[in-house]
Design an enzyme around this catalytic site. Sequence first.
Site, short mmCIF file in Angstrom:
data_model
loop_
_atom_site.label_atom_id
_atom_site.label_comp_id
_atom_site.label_asym_id
_atom_site.label_seq_id
_atom_site.Cartn_x
_atom_site.Cartn_y
_atom_site.Cartn_z
N GLU A 32 -4.85 -0.61 -8.62
CA GLU A 32 -3.82 0.31 -9.11
C GLU A 32 -2.69 -0.54 -9.68
O GLU A 32 -2.13 -1.38 -8.97
CB GLU A 32 -3.30 1.19 -7.97
CG GLU A 32 -4.34 2.17 -7.45
CD GLU A 32 -3.88 2.96 -6.23
OE1 GLU A 32 -4.13 4.16 -6.18
OE2 GLU A 32 -3.26 2.36 -5.31
N HIS A 85 -2.12 -3.21 -6.77
CA HIS A 85 -2.67 -2.82 -5.47
C HIS A 85 -4.19 -2.95 -5.47
O HIS A 85 -4.89 -2.17 -6.11
CB HIS A 85 -2.23 -1.38 -5.12
CG HIS A 85 -2.63 -0.99 -3.74
ND1 HIS A 85 -3.01 0.29 -3.40
CD2 HIS A 85 -2.73 -1.72 -2.62
CE1 HIS A 85 -3.31 0.32 -2.11
NE2 HIS A 85 -3.16 -0.89 -1.62
N ASN A 102 -4.00 5.95 -1.66
CA ASN A 102 -3.49 6.22 -0.31
C ASN A 102 -2.83 7.59 -0.18
O ASN A 102 -2.78 8.15 0.91
CB ASN A 102 -2.53 5.11 0.14
CG ASN A 102 -3.32 3.89 0.59
OD1 ASN A 102 -4.49 4.00 0.93
ND2 ASN A 102 -2.68 2.74 0.59
N SER A 161 0.83 -1.22 0.00
CA SER A 161 0.00 0.00 0.00
C SER A 161 0.85 1.25 0.00
O SER A 161 0.36 2.32 -0.32
CB SER A 161 -0.87 0.09 1.25
OG SER A 161 -1.19 -1.12 1.78
N1 CAA Z 1 -15.99 -10.00 1.54
C1 CAA Z 1 -16.81 -10.25 0.52
N2 CAA Z 1 -17.94 -9.54 0.25
C2 CAA Z 1 -18.22 -8.52 1.10
C3 CAA Z 1 -17.41 -8.21 2.21
C4 CAA Z 1 -16.24 -9.02 2.41
N3 CAA Z 1 -15.40 -8.78 3.41
N4 CAA Z 1 -17.96 -7.17 2.85
C5 CAA Z 1 -19.07 -6.83 2.20
N5 CAA Z 1 -19.24 -7.63 1.12
C6 CAA Z 1 -20.29 -7.55 0.10
C7 CAA Z 1 -21.64 -7.96 0.60
O1 CAA Z 1 -21.87 -9.34 0.37
C8 CAA Z 1 -22.58 -7.10 -0.23
O2 CAA Z 1 -22.77 -7.65 -1.51
P1 CAA Z 1 -24.13 -7.38 -2.35
O3 CAA Z 1 -24.34 -5.89 -2.37
O4 CAA Z 1 -23.87 -7.97 -3.70
O5 CAA Z 1 -25.21 -8.08 -1.60
C9 CAA Z 1 -21.81 -5.80 -0.44
O6 CAA Z 1 -20.42 -6.14 -0.23
C10 CAA Z 1 -22.24 -4.73 0.53
O7 CAA Z 1 -22.08 -5.26 1.84
P2 CAA Z 1 -23.07 -4.95 3.05
O8 CAA Z 1 -24.46 -4.66 2.55
O9 CAA Z 1 -22.89 -6.00 4.08
O10 CAA Z 1 -22.43 -3.66 3.76
P3 CAA Z 1 -22.11 -2.24 3.18
O11 CAA Z 1 -23.15 -1.78 2.21
O12 CAA Z 1 -21.82 -1.43 4.38
O13 CAA Z 1 -20.76 -2.44 2.36
C11 CAA Z 1 -18.44 -2.22 2.28
C12 CAA Z 1 -19.60 -2.88 2.98
C13 CAA Z 1 -18.36 -2.74 0.84
C14 CAA Z 1 -17.21 -2.64 3.03
C15 CAA Z 1 -18.68 -0.68 2.26
O14 CAA Z 1 -18.95 -0.24 3.56
C16 CAA Z 1 -17.51 0.10 1.70
O15 CAA Z 1 -17.36 0.25 0.51
N6 CAA Z 1 -16.64 0.64 2.60
C17 CAA Z 1 -15.46 1.40 2.24
C18 CAA Z 1 -14.34 0.45 1.97
C19 CAA Z 1 -13.09 1.15 1.60
O16 CAA Z 1 -12.95 2.37 1.64
N7 CAA Z 1 -12.10 0.34 1.23
C20 CAA Z 1 -10.82 0.84 0.90
C21 CAA Z 1 -9.97 0.72 2.11
S1 CAA Z 1 -8.36 1.36 1.81
C22 CAA Z 1 -7.55 0.08 1.15
O17 CAA Z 1 -7.98 -1.02 1.05
C23 CAA Z 1 -6.22 0.43 0.62
C24 CAA Z 1 -5.09 0.43 1.55
O18 CAA Z 1 -4.01 0.25 1.05
C25 CAA Z 1 -5.20 0.71 2.98
#
Ligand code: CAA
Length: 292
Positions: free
Chosen positions: A152, A140, A190, A119
């Site tokens: 990415e 990424h 990031n 990251s």
């Molecule tokens: N694994 C697989 N599927 C998942 C999951 C997981 N861990 N978490 C959620 N899902 C799926 C669910 O099955 C659901 O699918 P459908 O819509 O097809 O039914 C969908 O994602 C939405 O899930 P939920 O309804 O349970 O919950 P939500 O609407 O709150 O979504 C989330 C959860 C997708 C995590 C959403 O909250 C989100 O997009 N959050 C932001 C995530 C983010 O910013 N990620 C980037 C982090 S930074 C990074 O990764 C980079 C780094 O280098 C640090």
Amino acid sequence: MSIQKVGVAGCGLMGSGIAEVAARAELDVVVREVDESSVKAGRGRIEKSLGRAVKKEKISAEERDEILGRIRFTTELEELADRDLVIEAVVEDLEIKNQLFQRLDELCGAETIFASNTSSLTITDMAAAVNRPDRVVGLHFFNPVPVMKLVEVVRTIATSDETFDRAFRFAREVGKEPIAARDNSGFVVNLLLVPYMLDAIRQLERGVASMTDMDKAMVLGCGYPMGPFTLCDFVGNDTTLRIAEIMFDEYREERYAPPPLLKRLVAMGRFGRKSGKGFYDYSGDEPVPLPV
Ligand code: CAA
């Protein structure tokens, strides 16, 4: 020539997701972890994620079994020797990543592409440690890998066009939307996201508003899927601290400096969801804000 045989080194939060999306795209996957208990935990993560997809009727139980059948788990690095592409998703430590790539450099065929899911470290620092810098690239992914569409694809000044193109196509083949990024620490996401998360913690330290109100503000005011503290707990406070340290070391800019509260949380083992406690307590049905 498209990528058919994929190796994933490290089966934590990110590695398990990468292995899953590759297997779902009908690729042949070998996952390597350091010991049997890590293999078990990694396999469990993939099973849980696929179980969720079955429950939501996105795939059938039969398809889940086929996907799992395409993933071979091992503790032996040698089993990655015949891969077209090896993606590392091990701990965010350059020395550990370089030791891994140096061993793979001896084991793998000359054509194997090495990719890092780092990251915040630079891909160049890994490319410089092996004898195939033209075949080293960044891939990424984002958490949760099965859900987030972005990858990415990162090229260094040494990455060949062919390597970059193959990595870019691979990202598309596993159902993601790739973007091209230059090899600067933090790439695109990031570079912008980490200062936002750290700034939220700094504003909390200053007492601007409560944690829950700041989370609510960004969800309801900006349409973000989760507020900054929920996101910190989701990414992992230990991970965010590590990323911030690396980016601060690279740029020496205040906006990347880890705030004291983040360090204190990590010192107390409050890593976020993965440890059950972070800014919030996750032991009940709903997250409960903890004292900070
Ligand atoms: N694994 C697989 N599927 C998942 C999951 C997981 N861990 N978490 C959620 N899902 C799926 C669910 O099955 C659901 O699918 P459908 O819509 O097809 O039914 C969908 O994602 C939405 O899930 P939920 O309804 O349970 O919950 P939500 O609407 O709150 O979504 C989330 C959860 C997708 C995590 C959403 O909250 C989100 O997009 N959050 C932001 C995530 C983010 O910013 N990620 C980037 C982090 S930074 C990074 O990764 C980079 C780094 O280098 C640090």
